[in-house]
Design an enzyme around this catalytic site. Structure first.
Site, PDB file in Angstrom:
ATOM      1  N   SER A  38      28.218 -56.963 -41.343  1.00 15.47           N
ATOM      2  CA  SER A  38      27.495 -58.665 -41.063  1.00 15.47           C
ATOM      3  C   SER A  38      28.015 -59.995 -40.620  1.00 15.47           C
ATOM      4  O   SER A  38      29.356 -60.118 -40.788  1.00 15.47           O
ATOM      5  CB  SER A  38      27.202 -58.750 -43.450  1.00 15.47           C
ATOM      6  OG  SER A  38      26.564 -57.524 -43.557  1.00 15.47           O
ATOM      7  N   HIS A  69      21.650 -57.074 -39.811  1.00 13.70           N
ATOM      8  CA  HIS A  69      21.378 -55.967 -39.624  1.00 13.70           C
ATOM      9  C   HIS A  69      20.603 -55.588 -39.035  1.00 13.70           C
ATOM     10  O   HIS A  69      19.746 -54.851 -39.453  1.00 13.70           O
ATOM     11  CB  HIS A  69      21.563 -54.643 -40.636  1.00 13.70           C
ATOM     12  CG  HIS A  69      23.168 -55.282 -40.738  1.00 13.70           C
ATOM     13  ND1 HIS A  69      24.834 -54.437 -40.779  1.00 13.70           N
ATOM     14  CD2 HIS A  69      23.974 -55.802 -42.167  1.00 13.70           C
ATOM     15  CE1 HIS A  69      25.291 -54.488 -41.384  1.00 13.70           C
ATOM     16  NE2 HIS A  69      25.069 -55.567 -42.384  1.00 13.70           N
ATOM     17  N   HIS A  91      24.341 -48.823 -44.229  1.00  9.83           N
ATOM     18  CA  HIS A  91      25.335 -48.555 -45.419  1.00  9.83           C
ATOM     19  C   HIS A  91      25.116 -47.509 -46.501  1.00  9.83           C
ATOM     20  O   HIS A  91      23.908 -47.240 -47.097  1.00  9.83           O
ATOM     21  CB  HIS A  91      25.070 -49.978 -46.598  1.00  9.83           C
ATOM     22  CG  HIS A  91      26.053 -51.388 -45.540  1.00  9.83           C
ATOM     23  ND1 HIS A  91      24.972 -51.481 -44.969  1.00  9.83           N
ATOM     24  CD2 HIS A  91      26.888 -51.750 -45.692  1.00  9.83           C
ATOM     25  CE1 HIS A  91      25.421 -52.709 -43.739  1.00  9.83           C
ATOM     26  NE2 HIS A  91      26.665 -52.889 -44.642  1.00  9.83           N
ATOM     27  N   TYR A  93      25.225 -48.043 -49.821  1.00 10.93           N
ATOM     28  CA  TYR A  93      24.472 -48.522 -50.886  1.00 10.93           C
ATOM     29  C   TYR A  93      22.422 -48.221 -50.517  1.00 10.93           C
ATOM     30  O   TYR A  93      22.264 -48.975 -50.989  1.00 10.93           O
ATOM     31  CB  TYR A  93      24.926 -50.008 -51.106  1.00 10.93           C
ATOM     32  CG  TYR A  93      25.064 -51.217 -50.741  1.00 10.93           C
ATOM     33  CD1 TYR A  93      23.696 -51.845 -49.723  1.00 10.93           C
ATOM     34  CD2 TYR A  93      26.042 -51.343 -49.590  1.00 10.93           C
ATOM     35  CE1 TYR A  93      23.675 -52.595 -48.690  1.00 10.93           C
ATOM     36  CE2 TYR A  93      26.106 -52.654 -48.226  1.00 10.93           C
ATOM     37  CZ  TYR A  93      24.945 -53.191 -48.248  1.00 10.93           C
ATOM     38  OH  TYR A  93      24.586 -54.030 -47.345  1.00 10.93           O
ATOM     39  N   GLU A  94      22.200 -48.607 -49.346  1.00 13.20           N
ATOM     40  CA  GLU A  94      20.726 -48.397 -49.330  1.00 13.20           C
ATOM     41  C   GLU A  94      20.274 -47.355 -50.075  1.00 13.20           C
ATOM     42  O   GLU A  94      19.347 -46.941 -49.972  1.00 13.20           O
ATOM     43  CB  GLU A  94      20.474 -48.718 -47.797  1.00 13.20           C
ATOM     44  CG  GLU A  94      21.129 -50.515 -46.798  1.00 13.20           C
ATOM     45  CD  GLU A  94      20.537 -50.738 -45.652  1.00 13.20           C
ATOM     46  OE1 GLU A  94      20.306 -50.666 -45.530  1.00 13.20           O
ATOM     47  OE2 GLU A  94      21.918 -50.154 -44.888  1.00 13.20           O
ATOM     48  N   ALA A 121      32.056 -57.675 -42.397  1.00 20.90           N
ATOM     49  CA  ALA A 121      32.302 -59.396 -43.330  1.00 20.90           C
ATOM     50  C   ALA A 121      32.524 -58.689 -44.883  1.00 20.90           C
ATOM     51  O   ALA A 121      32.509 -57.521 -45.225  1.00 20.90           O
ATOM     52  CB  ALA A 121      30.818 -59.628 -43.424  1.00 20.90           C
ATOM     53  N   MET A 226      32.164 -53.448 -48.330  1.00 18.68           N
ATOM     54  CA  MET A 226      31.325 -52.108 -48.953  1.00 18.68           C
ATOM     55  C   MET A 226      30.655 -50.775 -47.378  1.00 18.68           C
ATOM     56  O   MET A 226      30.047 -50.711 -47.337  1.00 18.68           O
ATOM     57  CB  MET A 226      30.062 -52.785 -49.328  1.00 18.68           C
ATOM     58  CG  MET A 226      30.464 -53.493 -50.459  1.00 18.68           C
ATOM     59  SD  MET A 226      28.297 -53.791 -50.803  1.00 18.68           S
ATOM     60  CE  MET A 226      28.909 -56.171 -52.339  1.00 18.68           C
ATOM     61  N   SER A 227      31.632 -51.323 -47.023  1.00  9.79           N
ATOM     62  CA  SER A 227      31.186 -50.178 -45.416  1.00  9.79           C
ATOM     63  C   SER A 227      33.148 -49.984 -45.044  1.00  9.79           C
ATOM     64  O   SER A 227      33.427 -49.689 -45.923  1.00  9.79           O
ATOM     65  CB  SER A 227      30.518 -51.292 -44.754  1.00  9.79           C
ATOM     66  OG  SER A 227      31.679 -52.548 -44.054  1.00  9.79           O
ATOM     67  N   ASN A 250      33.972 -64.973 -48.248  1.00  9.64           N
ATOM     68  CA  ASN A 250      34.081 -65.701 -49.232  1.00  9.64           C
ATOM     69  C   ASN A 250      35.102 -64.838 -49.763  1.00  9.64           C
ATOM     70  O   ASN A 250      36.226 -64.138 -49.508  1.00  9.64           O
ATOM     71  CB  ASN A 250      32.851 -65.018 -50.489  1.00  9.64           C
ATOM     72  CG  ASN A 250      33.176 -63.508 -50.501  1.00  9.64           C
ATOM     73  OD1 ASN A 250      32.162 -62.379 -49.671  1.00  9.64           O
ATOM     74  ND2 ASN A 250      33.510 -63.043 -51.317  1.00  9.64           N
ATOM     75  N   HIS A 262      24.846 -63.789 -50.885  1.00  8.22           N
ATOM     76  CA  HIS A 262      24.744 -63.014 -49.800  1.00  8.22           C
ATOM     77  C   HIS A 262      24.286 -64.163 -48.576  1.00  8.22           C
ATOM     78  O   HIS A 262      24.674 -64.101 -47.285  1.00  8.22           O
ATOM     79  CB  HIS A 262      24.512 -62.440 -49.233  1.00  8.22           C
ATOM     80  CG  HIS A 262      23.695 -61.568 -48.436  1.00  8.22           C
ATOM     81  ND1 HIS A 262      24.776 -60.455 -47.536  1.00  8.22           N
ATOM     82  CD2 HIS A 262      22.774 -60.891 -47.216  1.00  8.22           C
ATOM     83  CE1 HIS A 262      24.557 -59.456 -46.526  1.00  8.22           C
ATOM     84  NE2 HIS A 262      23.038 -59.999 -46.497  1.00  8.22           N
TER      85      HIS A 262
HETATM   86  I1  8IG Z   1      30.913 -60.362 -46.862  1.00  9.25           I
HETATM   87  O1  8IG Z   1      33.378 -59.803 -52.530  1.00  9.25           O
HETATM   88  C1  8IG Z   1      31.216 -58.968 -48.778  1.00  9.25           C
HETATM   89  N1  8IG Z   1      31.402 -57.987 -48.471  1.00  9.25           N
HETATM   90  N2  8IG Z   1      32.139 -55.826 -51.678  1.00  9.25           N
HETATM   91  N3  8IG Z   1      32.723 -57.884 -52.176  1.00  9.25           N
HETATM   92  C2  8IG Z   1      32.648 -56.468 -52.377  1.00  9.25           C
HETATM   93  N4  8IG Z   1      31.843 -56.771 -50.886  1.00  9.25           N
HETATM   94  C3  8IG Z   1      31.446 -57.948 -49.531  1.00  9.25           C
HETATM   95  C4  8IG Z   1      32.498 -58.842 -50.248  1.00  9.25           C
HETATM   96  C5  8IG Z   1      33.305 -58.459 -51.317  1.00  9.25           C
HETATM   97  N5  8IG Z   1      32.242 -60.070 -49.875  1.00  9.25           N
END
Ligand code: 8IG
Length: 290
Positions: A38, A69, A91, A93-94, A121, A226-227, A250, A262
């Site tokens: 991302s 993506h 991912h 999570y998908e 990211a 998450m990756s 962030n 997001h």
């Molecule tokens: I961009 O704050 C991004 N991806 N788990 N937490 C998690 N995944 C993220 C975050 C976050 N920011």
């Protein structure tokens, strides 16, 4: 093959994808793989024009469902080296199985890549990080509770499933990238060196609670996302050196009190594009020289 049947062999699936890639690109072997997460997609063009670009779906990959993506792979010549650039990733999570999550990495390994550059990211837990900053991943906490090596033992000639993850994120690559980046004025805005940090990989897709972020800080995490962790393990299993780079998009939950969104993640990547592109080019050149 979809992976639904018991005889599915993800390594064979990757070999087939690499053969397709070689046929479509006219390039027998690639050297460096880059996976753009991302926010990183706009930086792809900084590596130079692709000689070939195709959909990951045509390599047996899953269609990505996340904004930012696109799901293509490019072949890009850089000096003496050849980079395979995956624009987008899938991912866990998908809902995809982990063999699908690491299919791009295994395809790159089958295509000859000996170095894998993983970008993402991430949320910044370390309070010294700023949004828009790139951080070299020094190590990870795989908090997904899962491994891409679960399942039947890898077939010959692949190595055993009990993979050593000491030095998972190559210290030597990190050091070389830091030196090369500094010589080209990166990171911008002063003499500071590129930061390094520990990446915590969580299942998502929800972001964390402030209590979870305090827990992660206690556990030694600087970044959260998450990756990346499964891809890094698959790459190391395949004998590749791994370089990981996070773009802090962030502050993690509770670090500043702001809510997480997001769209802001994608926007932070776009804002940092020029510097990310230059850093990515440095990383690929260092990796190709290996
Ligand atoms: I961009 O704050 C991004 N991806 N788990 N937490 C998690 N995944 C993220 C975050 C976050 N920011």
């Amino acid at each position: 093959m979809t992976g639904a049947d018991d005889n599915f062999d993800p390594y064979e699936h990757a070999e087939e994808a690499a053969a397709t890639l070689a046929a479509r690109s006219g390039v027998a072997a690639h050297d460096v793989a880059v996976i753009l997460g991302s926010g990183w997609a706009p930086a792809a063009d900084a590596l130079g024009p692709p000689s070939m670009e195709m959909a990951m779906a045509d390599l047996g990959g899953r269609a990505a469902s996340v904004a930012g993506h696109s799901g293509t792979v490019r072949s890009v010549a850089r000096g003496e080296g050849r980079a395979l650039v995956f624009v987008g990733r899938v991912h866990a999570y998908e809902g995809h199985p982990l063999h699908a999550v690491v299919h791009a990495v295994r395809t790159a390994l089958a295509a000859g890549c000996r170095t894998v550059v993983l970008t993402n990211a991430a949320g910044g837990i370390n309070p010294t990080y700023r949004v828009g900053q790139a951080v070299l991943i020094s190590d990870h906490l795989n908090l997904t509770g899962r491994s891409p090596l679960s399942g039947p033992a890898p077939p010959e000639p692949h190595g055993p499933r009990f993979v050593d993850l000491t030095d998972l994120y190559s210290a030597s690559l990190r050091a070389q990238v830091a030196v090369a980046a500094a010589s080209r004025g990166l990171p911008p805005g002063g003499p500071a060196t590129l930061a390094e940090g520990v990446y915590a990989g969580l299942p998502g897709p929800h972001y964390e609670t402030p209590a979870e972020i305090r827990m992660l800080r206690t556990l030694g995490a600087d970044l959260v996302g998450m990756s990346t962790v499964h891809e890094a393990i698959a790459a190391r299993h395949g004998g590749a050196a791994v370089l990981g780079i996070s773009l802090v998009t962030n502050a993690a939950a509770g670090v500043t009190g702001e809510a997480l969104d997001h769209a802001e993640v994608v926007a932070a990547g776009t804002a940092a594009t020029a510097d990310l592109g230059r850093l990515l080019a440095v990383a690929v050149d260092v990796a190709a020289a290996r």
